[in-house]
Scaffold this motif. Sequence first.
Motif, PDB file in Angstrom:
ATOM      1  N   GLU A 244       3.152   8.067   7.055  1.00  0.00           N
ATOM      2  CA  GLU A 244       2.411   7.452   5.945  1.00  0.00           C
ATOM      3  C   GLU A 244       3.226   7.363   4.657  1.00  0.00           C
TER       4      GLU A 244
ATOM      5  N   ARG B  14       0.852  -1.182   0.000  1.00  0.00           N
ATOM      6  CA  ARG B  14       0.000   0.000   0.000  1.00  0.00           C
ATOM      7  C   ARG B  14       0.887   1.231   0.000  1.00  0.00           C
TER       8      ARG B  14
ATOM      9  N   VAL C 157      -2.791   3.265  -3.944  1.00  0.00           N
ATOM     10  CA  VAL C 157      -2.502   4.506  -3.217  1.00  0.00           C
ATOM     11  C   VAL C 157      -3.573   4.763  -2.164  1.00  0.00           C
ATOM     12  N   ASP C 158      -3.139   4.797  -0.899  1.00  0.00           N
ATOM     13  CA  ASP C 158      -4.045   5.049   0.215  1.00  0.00           C
ATOM     14  C   ASP C 158      -3.948   6.471   0.756  1.00  0.00           C
ATOM     15  N   TRP C 159      -2.822   7.148   0.471  1.00  0.00           N
ATOM     16  CA  TRP C 159      -2.569   8.440   1.128  1.00  0.00           C
ATOM     17  C   TRP C 159      -1.720   9.301   0.196  1.00  0.00           C
TER      18      TRP C 159
ATOM     19  N   ASP D 206      -4.443  14.134   1.545  1.00  0.00           N
ATOM     20  CA  ASP D 206      -4.703  14.003   2.981  1.00  0.00           C
ATOM     21  C   ASP D 206      -3.919  14.995   3.810  1.00  0.00           C
TER      22      ASP D 206
ATOM     23  N   GLY E 111       1.804   5.399   0.283  1.00  0.00           N
ATOM     24  CA  GLY E 111       1.585   6.757   0.755  1.00  0.00           C
ATOM     25  C   GLY E 111       2.525   7.659  -0.017  1.00  0.00           C
TER      26      GLY E 111
END
Length: 378
Positions: free
Chosen positions: A71, A9, A34-36, A57, A11
Amino acid sequence: MQHKLDRKRLGIAIIGAGRVGLFRGEVAARHPLVDWIGIADIKPERGRLVADKCGADFVTEDFRELLARPEVNAVIVATDEHLHVAPILEAARLGLPMLIEKPLATDLAESQRVLDAINAAGVDAVVGYTQRFRRRWLAAKEKVRTGALGDVTLVTTRAFMNRLVAIDNYARTDDPASISPMVISGTHALDIVMWMMEQKTPEEVYARSIDAVLGKSHGGIDATAGMITFTDGSIYHLNISWALPVTWPGAVYSLEVGIVGTTGVLTIDDTHRDMVLAVGAPQAEGYAPDKSRLVDFLGSYPPGDMALGELRGPMREETDSWLNRVGQGVATQHATAAEAHNRLMLTKALDLSARRRAPVRLPITSEDRMPRAGLAAE
């Protein structure tokens, strides 16, 4: 390559919220790994604007604050060309993989310093030579790689660019001597050719430049023509002018390439004259749109085109490919940091030869005298 279920994942820290930072941020926002996303830009209003468009974010004016966030595990460096060094060094210190806009630096000594830091840290750092992600150059690369042309003996490239690109670049630097048409823009064609000829070793360059227009207005260079010779006798003849009139229909560039081998030849028309737009009101094409421009060769903007609310084209493919590279370990055709340093060295050597009006042996180092503004004799 990692197993397909072994996905990382992501960031993403985006340093620099200009055009390219926005493009890459919007692509990253749509990527499934992409989470962040965090944005850093020295202009707070611009940073917030891009953050809003990307659904980021976190936003800050301090890239160090962004890189320190827990992150973050991958970095895009998209600042102005002369501001790359500090964020690259910090990301390398933190062991973070990077996608860096070209060049690594505008000064050869700083580029070597950056490359040394990347190598010492052992991080995966690649550089945004976006042309490598266009189908025509991939098709050309495959024909050269598989020997369809035999041994390549001669390459020619001719690049014409609207002077709006040059004016934009000179306006963003306090040191016009550190940039030139070769260093900033000619490097794209040069990278493609050197990628095609990656098994060959360049040994000498010879070049001449002219500064009739941009020398007077910005202390810069209009055009450079030169030749690179290789240890096996092969020749690469190249020229670029980024001083064409504002009304030149190419919003950014037109390129013609010829590759001759012992058993074949390949010619590539990348002038974008297949789609011509003529309008009664300006359409904001290119890096720095000008209201006087009413005719455009569509497709001449290197990142691609905005269509149906999204960027389409090579920069999108390049960004997606990099995200897959850092998230899944997928092999890609990105230029390495070492290749990017080599391209800067070659373009600086061409500028140096033009200034000296004499051949220059390769490679050059930061100890060789670099060109100052204009073309006065050393």
